[in-house]
Design a protein around this motif. Structure first.
Motif, PDB file in Angstrom:
ATOM      1  N   PRO A   1       0.841  -1.201   0.000  1.00 61.77           N
ATOM      2  CA  PRO A   1       0.000   0.000   0.000  1.00 61.77           C
ATOM      3  C   PRO A   1       0.872   1.246   0.000  1.00 61.77           C
ATOM      4  CG  PRO A   1       0.061  -0.966   2.189  1.00 61.77           C
ATOM      5  CD  PRO A   1       0.782  -1.921   1.286  1.00 61.77           C
ATOM      6  N   ARG A   2       0.344   2.316  -0.540  1.00 63.99           N
ATOM      7  CA  ARG A   2       1.087   3.580  -0.578  1.00 63.99           C
ATOM      8  C   ARG A   2       0.235   4.656   0.073  1.00 63.99           C
ATOM      9  NH1 ARG A   2       6.409   5.366  -1.457  1.00 63.99           N
ATOM     10  NH2 ARG A   2       6.291   7.593  -1.948  1.00 63.99           N
ATOM     11  N   PHE A   3       0.776   5.280   1.117  1.00 67.95           N
ATOM     12  CA  PHE A   3       0.041   6.281   1.866  1.00 67.95           C
ATOM     13  C   PHE A   3       0.457   7.678   1.410  1.00 67.95           C
ATOM     14  CE2 PHE A   3       0.519   2.685   4.956  1.00 67.95           C
ATOM     15  CZ  PHE A   3      -0.790   2.245   4.870  1.00 67.95           C
ATOM     16  N   GLY A   4      -0.523   8.451   0.936  1.00 70.83           N
ATOM     17  CA  GLY A   4      -0.272   9.813   0.511  1.00 70.83           C
ATOM     18  C   GLY A   4      -0.326  10.790   1.671  1.00 70.83           C
ATOM     19  N   PRO A   5      -0.124  12.089   1.391  1.00 73.88           N
ATOM     20  CA  PRO A   5      -0.060  13.099   2.463  1.00 73.88           C
ATOM     21  C   PRO A   5      -1.289  13.129   3.363  1.00 73.88           C
ATOM     22  CG  PRO A   5       0.758  14.011   0.411  1.00 73.88           C
ATOM     23  CD  PRO A   5       0.201  12.668   0.080  1.00 73.88           C
ATOM     24  N   ASP A   6      -2.487  13.061   2.783  1.00 68.60           N
ATOM     25  CA  ASP A   6      -3.694  13.125   3.608  1.00 68.60           C
ATOM     26  C   ASP A   6      -3.777  11.929   4.552  1.00 68.60           C
ATOM     27  OD1 ASP A   6      -4.390  15.480   2.405  1.00 68.60           O
ATOM     28  OD2 ASP A   6      -5.819  14.563   1.000  1.00 68.60           O
ATOM     29  N   ARG A   7      -3.460  10.752   4.045  1.00 70.07           N
ATOM     30  CA  ARG A   7      -3.516   9.554   4.882  1.00 70.07           C
ATOM     31  C   ARG A   7      -2.442   9.593   5.966  1.00 70.07           C
ATOM     32  NH1 ARG A   7      -6.434   6.263   7.639  1.00 70.07           N
ATOM     33  NH2 ARG A   7      -6.001   4.024   7.399  1.00 70.07           N
ATOM     34  N   LEU A   8      -1.263  10.096   5.642  1.00 66.71           N
ATOM     35  CA  LEU A   8      -0.207  10.222   6.644  1.00 66.71           C
ATOM     36  C   LEU A   8      -0.641  11.158   7.776  1.00 66.71           C
ATOM     37  CD1 LEU A   8       2.947  10.432   4.361  1.00 66.71           C
ATOM     38  CD2 LEU A   8       2.411   8.595   5.965  1.00 66.71           C
ATOM     39  N   ARG A   9      -1.312  12.238   7.438  1.00 66.24           N
ATOM     40  CA  ARG A   9      -1.806  13.143   8.479  1.00 66.24           C
ATOM     41  C   ARG A   9      -2.762  12.423   9.418  1.00 66.24           C
ATOM     42  NH1 ARG A   9      -2.380  16.558   3.859  1.00 66.24           N
ATOM     43  NH2 ARG A   9      -0.698  18.100   3.759  1.00 66.24           N
ATOM     44  N   GLU A  10      -3.626  11.584   8.864  1.00 66.13           N
ATOM     45  CA  GLU A  10      -4.572  10.830   9.685  1.00 66.13           C
ATOM     46  C   GLU A  10      -3.843   9.840  10.591  1.00 66.13           C
ATOM     47  OE1 GLU A  10      -8.162  10.800   6.306  1.00 66.13           O
ATOM     48  OE2 GLU A  10      -7.041   8.975   6.785  1.00 66.13           O
ATOM     49  N   LEU A  11      -2.891   9.114  10.021  1.00 67.28           N
ATOM     50  CA  LEU A  11      -2.172   8.099  10.790  1.00 67.28           C
ATOM     51  C   LEU A  11      -1.358   8.725  11.926  1.00 67.28           C
ATOM     52  CD1 LEU A  11      -0.888   5.816   7.879  1.00 67.28           C
ATOM     53  CD2 LEU A  11      -2.814   5.374   9.412  1.00 67.28           C
ATOM     54  N   ALA A  12      -0.853   9.930  11.716  1.00 68.31           N
ATOM     55  CA  ALA A  12       0.016  10.572  12.698  1.00 68.31           C
ATOM     56  C   ALA A  12      -0.692  10.869  14.012  1.00 68.31           C
ATOM     57  CB  ALA A  12       0.586  11.865  12.123  1.00 68.31           C
ATOM     58  N   THR A  13      -2.009  10.940  13.990  1.00 68.82           N
ATOM     59  CA  THR A  13      -2.760  11.305  15.198  1.00 68.82           C
ATOM     60  C   THR A  13      -3.156  10.101  16.043  1.00 68.82           C
ATOM     61  OG1 THR A  13      -4.924  11.175  14.094  1.00 68.82           O
ATOM     62  CG2 THR A  13      -3.718  13.270  13.947  1.00 68.82           C
ATOM     63  N   LEU A  14      -2.935   8.893  15.550  1.00 71.89           N
ATOM     64  CA  LEU A  14      -3.487   7.692  16.187  1.00 71.89           C
ATOM     65  C   LEU A  14      -2.609   7.198  17.330  1.00 71.89           C
ATOM     66  CD1 LEU A  14      -4.576   5.667  13.020  1.00 71.89           C
ATOM     67  CD2 LEU A  14      -5.973   7.214  14.428  1.00 71.89           C
ATOM     68  N   ARG A  15      -3.247   6.625  18.359  1.00 75.09           N
ATOM     69  CA  ARG A  15      -2.487   5.922  19.376  1.00 75.09           C
ATOM     70  C   ARG A  15      -1.905   4.658  18.756  1.00 75.09           C
ATOM     71  NH1 ARG A  15      -5.412   1.950  23.010  1.00 75.09           N
ATOM     72  NH2 ARG A  15      -7.104   1.167  21.714  1.00 75.09           N
ATOM     73  N   PHE A  16      -0.929   4.068  19.413  1.00 75.80           N
ATOM     74  CA  PHE A  16      -0.169   2.970  18.818  1.00 75.80           C
ATOM     75  C   PHE A  16      -1.085   1.831  18.350  1.00 75.80           C
ATOM     76  CE2 PHE A  16       2.234  -0.918  18.702  1.00 75.80           C
ATOM     77  CZ  PHE A  16       3.444  -0.552  18.148  1.00 75.80           C
ATOM     78  N   GLN A  17      -2.012   1.404  19.200  1.00 74.88           N
ATOM     79  CA  GLN A  17      -2.858   0.260  18.868  1.00 74.88           C
ATOM     80  C   GLN A  17      -3.728   0.540  17.637  1.00 74.88           C
ATOM     81  OE1 GLN A  17      -2.269   1.564  21.822  1.00 74.88           O
ATOM     82  NE2 GLN A  17      -2.451   0.086  23.506  1.00 74.88           N
ATOM     83  N   ASP A  18      -4.296   1.723  17.567  1.00 73.87           N
ATOM     84  CA  ASP A  18      -5.141   2.062  16.421  1.00 73.87           C
ATOM     85  C   ASP A  18      -4.308   2.184  15.143  1.00 73.87           C
ATOM     86  OD1 ASP A  18      -7.392   2.147  18.083  1.00 73.87           O
ATOM     87  OD2 ASP A  18      -7.032   4.252  18.585  1.00 73.87           O
ATOM     88  N   LEU A  19      -3.117   2.707  15.283  1.00 72.77           N
ATOM     89  CA  LEU A  19      -2.208   2.783  14.137  1.00 72.77           C
ATOM     90  C   LEU A  19      -1.873   1.386  13.634  1.00 72.77           C
ATOM     91  CD1 LEU A  19      -0.272   4.368  12.285  1.00 72.77           C
ATOM     92  CD2 LEU A  19       1.417   4.296  14.135  1.00 72.77           C
TER      93      LEU A  19
END
Length: 462
Positions: free
Chosen positions: A36-54
């Motif tokens: 999978p390839r994560f673009g800028p918008d998806r990276l912003r979303e992932l950056a906010t998650l706690r470890f388990q949710d990430l």
């Protein structure tokens, strides 16, 4: 998501089959057909998650529809519930350097991050699909105890772990051999880690033995180990970047079997903004020499203060070759044939240029390892384990690189005491360990001897 072997003999198998197969039936390592390839918008979303949710979000594309999302969430939550820090893998700043602490699991080493999940995943798949599993692995120190703690007492699973006699730290040995659950079997082999790893690969390549005794793998030849280790790269980046996709982060990775740094390599291929991946080795510098020269040549295994890295043949290097050779399995087979026949392989100048774009590398001596422990402690009071010290020393020219702190320093108090004149206080998981009873067999580093021991232990009818 489907999986294939780096050697081309296994194609289009599903996630569960890849997990249970471990090593490919053609002797290769399993990799996903695509990433999978994560673009800028998806990276912003992932950056906010706690470890388990990430972890759930990163695992989901690789699992596909083979495990319902609710079950995947439950597996992840249970896997990290026993970690002593609420962030699972927190960042710690000391002496002007960021350390990614990976030692808050039950065995105080980074292997817990993957092996707590893999143990629960094995149990889930066996309960759902039936069958049994006999895990066989070799360890240079931390993998063995983390694997044992991941599956101890679990139904339908036995585990056999080989370690090189006298070449792991006393605490590492006691962590493994003091687990007396009926499904746990430790074997001290007379030889090096590479000897133990060769025994394991020989038995996995004996397809009749592998099928009859339902062999499975927990060391970093198992794809899930790599997948789980990508999570903390994303997590650290998120905490540093605050979701800015333009913010690039470098990592220095103490490296023996190449699995941990390969996870970082994959994270970058998945879109994580990684500036530099620094391969940090000790005197056993086969990977550093490869990055410098393009030649990957076997040599003598030296015993060092960072024993988990006392390795010449890095198991996950084959996965990197697969990507380096543009996913050409025939080219991978040819390189590995050179390694088998001549004890070395070499890539051309164009490929070496790519290697040096992918990685920096530095070998660190025992003297410099001790100096780094001493200097960091003097500057900040923070105590490094010798492997983490190798990572810090290797990053000397990269001031903002995050160093992966791969083990709690109390696991290597002989080196710590030599460096700073006192021991590191043990975490609760290590207290009283050296007083516990143990159980361990001792065997020659011979595949036949280990196979016979397994047969006798399992009492499986021929």
């Amino acid at each position: 998501m489907k999986y294939l072997s780096t050697r081309g003999g296994v194609t289009s198998i599903g996630f569960a089959e890849a997990v249970m197969m471990g090593l490919g039936t053609d002797g290769g390592l399993l990799v996903p057909e695509s990433l999978p390839r994560f673009g800028p918008d998806r990276l912003r979303e992932l950056a906010t998650l706690r470890f388990q949710d990430l972890a759930v979000e990163l695992f989901a594309p690789f699992v596909g529809d083979e495990i319902p999302r609710a079950d995947l969430v439950d597996l992840v939550e249970r896997s990290y519930a026993g970690f002593s820090h609420p962030e699972v893998t927190p960042l710690h700043e000391a002496g002007g350097r960021r350390y990614l602490e990976l030692f808050h699991g039950p065995t105080a080493a980074f292997k817990d991050v993957a092996l707590q999940f893999l143990g629960n995943l094995f149990e889930y798949l066996l309960q759902r699909d039936g069958g049994e599993l006999n895990i066989l692995g070799a360890t240079s120190g931390d993998t063995g105890s983390a694997a044992i703690y991941g599956v101890r007492g679990k139904q339908r699973i036995n585990i056999f772990i080989l370690h090189p006699k006298g070449r792991v730290s006393p605490i590492q040995e006691r962590q493994m051999t003091s687990v007396l659950d009926a499904n746990v079997h430790n074997i001290a082999v007379r030889g090096t880690f590479d000897d133990a790893q060769r025994v394991v690969k020989t038995l996995f390549n004996d397809l009749d033995f592998k099928r009859r005794y339902h062999l499975g793998a927990v060391n970093s030849i198992n794809w899930v180990r790599i997948l789980a280790q990508t999570v903390y790269y994303f997590y650290a980046w998120g905490r540093i970047s605050h979701g800015d996709p333009e913010r690039r982060v470098s990592f220095s990775v103490p490296t023996g079997n190449f699995g941990d740094v390969f996870a970082g390599f994959l994270a970058r291929r998945m879109g994580l903004p990684v500036e530099r991946l620094i391969i940090a080795t000790n005197r056993n510098d086969i990977l550093t020499r490869f990055v410098d020269t393009g030649s990957y040549a076997k040599g003598e295994v030296f015993h060092t203060l960072s024993p988990a890295m006392d390795i010449q043949i890095a198991s996950n290097f084959e996965r990197y070759l697969y990507y380096l050779m543009d996913q050409d399995t025939a080219a991978v087979r040819a390189l590995l044939a050179d390694l088998e026949q001549h004890g070395r392989l070499r890539v051309g100048a164009d490929r070496l240029q790519q290697v040096q774009a992918d990685f920096a590398a530095r070998a660190v001596s025992d003297a410099d390892t001790l100096a780094q422990i001493r200097e960091t402690h003097a500057a900040s009071g923070y105590i490094l384990c010798p492997h983490t010290a190798v990572g810090a020393r290797a990053a000397a020219d990269h001031a903002d690189a995050v160093v992966l702190a791969t083990a709690h320093p109390a696991k290597f108090n002989e080196a710590v005491s030599e460096a700073i004149g006192r021991e590191a206080p043990p975490p609760p998981s290590l207290q009283g360990l050296m007083d516990k009873a143990t159980r361990c067999a001792e065997l020659d580093a011979d595949a036949g001897a280990v196979a016979e021991h397994m047969r006798a232990t399992l009492t499986v009818a021929p």
